[in-house]
Design a protein around this motif. Structure first.
Motif, PDB file in Angstrom:
ATOM      1  N   TRP A 293      38.649  29.118  45.276  1.00 45.46           N
ATOM      2  CA  TRP A 293      38.146  29.506  44.132  1.00 45.46           C
ATOM      3  C   TRP A 293      36.882  30.408  44.652  1.00 45.46           C
TER       4      TRP A 293
ATOM      5  N   LEU B 139      44.362  38.160  41.804  1.00 44.68           N
ATOM      6  CA  LEU B 139      44.095  36.796  41.576  1.00 44.68           C
ATOM      7  C   LEU B 139      45.323  36.142  41.387  1.00 44.68           C
TER       8      LEU B 139
ATOM      9  N   TYR C  51      40.699  23.890  48.002  1.00 47.61           N
ATOM     10  CA  TYR C  51      40.581  24.304  46.623  1.00 47.61           C
ATOM     11  C   TYR C  51      39.243  25.019  46.303  1.00 47.61           C
ATOM     12  N   PHE C  52      38.105  24.562  46.687  1.00 45.25           N
ATOM     13  CA  PHE C  52      37.071  25.124  46.615  1.00 45.25           C
ATOM     14  C   PHE C  52      36.849  26.419  47.423  1.00 45.25           C
TER      15      PHE C  52
ATOM     16  N   MET D 146      38.481  33.930  45.337  1.00 45.93           N
ATOM     17  CA  MET D 146      38.683  34.422  43.955  1.00 45.93           C
ATOM     18  C   MET D 146      37.547  34.912  43.169  1.00 45.93           C
ATOM     19  N   ILE D 147      36.502  34.307  43.218  1.00 47.60           N
ATOM     20  CA  ILE D 147      35.402  34.876  42.459  1.00 47.60           C
ATOM     21  C   ILE D 147      34.766  35.814  43.222  1.00 47.60           C
TER      22      ILE D 147
ATOM     23  N   ALA E  33      47.045  32.881  43.379  1.00 47.45           N
ATOM     24  CA  ALA E  33      47.556  31.826  42.881  1.00 47.45           C
ATOM     25  C   ALA E  33      48.913  31.636  42.947  1.00 47.45           C
TER      26      ALA E  33
END
Length: 359
Positions: free
Chosen positions: A339, A312, A335-336, A342-343, A316
């Motif tokens: 995320w 992660l 951006y979404f 990463m989730i 980033a």
């Protein structure tokens, strides 16, 4: 603190440096102990119990035809000890050993009497082990016992004499000495039983994982108690063995069997002490293993957390670089999506670690 402890231990021996052999010097610390003398004069028919105000009052019992037990508490009263030595014609070295509380359990055989030293162990009301030197003088029809302070393990012996229970009122002075030594040895069993319970409690505490921060100190204290018991018991085996094989007229043949029973008890206590010594070392190993396992658990959690956040952090880090042109940044939903990736990566790694049973 270590220096002060060492100084305290060596003070006992400094008191005797440069002194003439046979000098009667009290080496203990109970200087305010009052002199207490009790006398038991008995035979089959009667028993006289007296609390004496002075040692001279007990001299009249020496010439009696009955058996006499004089119990003297207060070794700091060396003048009274000297009077006893003069009246009973005790060797100066015997008097010196009586008031020297650091004596090793031993036996000395003289022409008219026998001198025995041993350690009396018991737990006081504060659950602290008390070690006190007890000296015995065995004569033809008397036993003298010398203690440093009040409190002993002879209450049952006193009751047996008063109530004429058992054989003590019908036997000779050597049997009375046996009864007194047997009372001391019986309390050794109480000591080792208490030590065994403490060891089991520590084992349960360590295995359960509810380890107290001071448990290492408690284990060390328990180890010192076991060593104290060992130092008291092992020399006493030699003492009893010498009494068994002694050809002195003070020890009658019919009493030797009883002393042999004490020797068997000491063997049993010694075996238990050796076992407990090994168990104490095992407790320390168990404690260190428990500490190591806890550290490993902490390191495993930290390692898993680091392993999860490394990718992660990598993602980033890439998109946090200050390049002028990064194609993904111009996309409206970047951006979404980032995320989401990463989730998903986070959940996937948790599932992987769970299947590997690392969590």
């Amino acid at each position: 603190m270590k220096f002060r402890t060492l100084k305290k231990r060596t003070d006992t021996y400094k008191k005797k440096l440069g002194q003439i052999p046979g000098s009667i010097i009290y080496t203990g610390k109970k200087l305010e102990q009052q002199l207490f003398i009790e006398a038991f004069d008995f035979n089959k028919e009667q028993c006289i119990v007296k609390q004496l105000s002075s040692i001279e009052e007990g001299f009249e019992f020496k010439l009696s035809n009955s058996i006499t037990w004089l119990n003297i508490n207060g070794l700091n009263h060396v003048d009274q000890i000297e009077k006893i030595g003069e009246h009973y014609e005790l060797h100066p070295l015997v008097l010196e050993d009586i008031v020297n509380i650091s004596q090793r359990p031993k036996i000395d055989d003289y022409d008219d009497y026998m001198f025995v030293v041993l350690k009396m162990l018991y737990y006081n009301d504060d659950d602290e082990m008390v070690s006190e030197q007890v000296s015995f003088i065995l004569g033809e029809n008397y036993v003298l016992s010398f203690q440093e302070a009040d409190g002993d393990v002879f209450d049952e012996v006193r009751e047996r004499i008063k109530q004429a229970k058992g054989r003590v009122r019908s036997m000779n002075a050597d049997y009375l000495l046996y009864v007194l030594i047997d009372a001391v040895v019986d309390h050794y069993f109480v000591i080792i039983e208490t030590l065994g319970n403490k060891i089991e409690d520590f084992e349960t505490e360590i295995f359960s994982g509810n380890v107290d921060d001071d448990i290492s100190k408690h284990i060390q204290d328990l180890k010192r108690e076991i060593l104290k018991v060992r130092r008291s018991i092992f020399p006493l085996r030699e003492v009893i063995n010498r009494i068994e094989k002694n050809d002195s007229a003070l020890i009658h043949k019919k009493t030797i069997t009883y002393y042999r029973d004490i020797y068997d008890h000491l063997i049993q206590v010694s075996e238990n002490i050796d076992i407990y010594r090994e168990m104490i070392w095992s407790l320390m190993d168990m404690y260190m293993t428990t500490i190591s396992n806890k550290m490993n658990e902490v390191m495993k959690v930290l390692t898993i957390m680091a392993s999860i956040f490394i990718p992660l952090t990598f993602i980033a880090g890439i998109y946090g670089m200050n390049f002028e042109y990064i194609p993904e940044l111009s996309y409206r939903y970047s951006y979404f999506i980032l995320w989401g990736v990463m989730i998903v990566l986070f959940i996937s790694m948790l599932i992987y670690f769970k299947r590997k049973k690392w969590l």
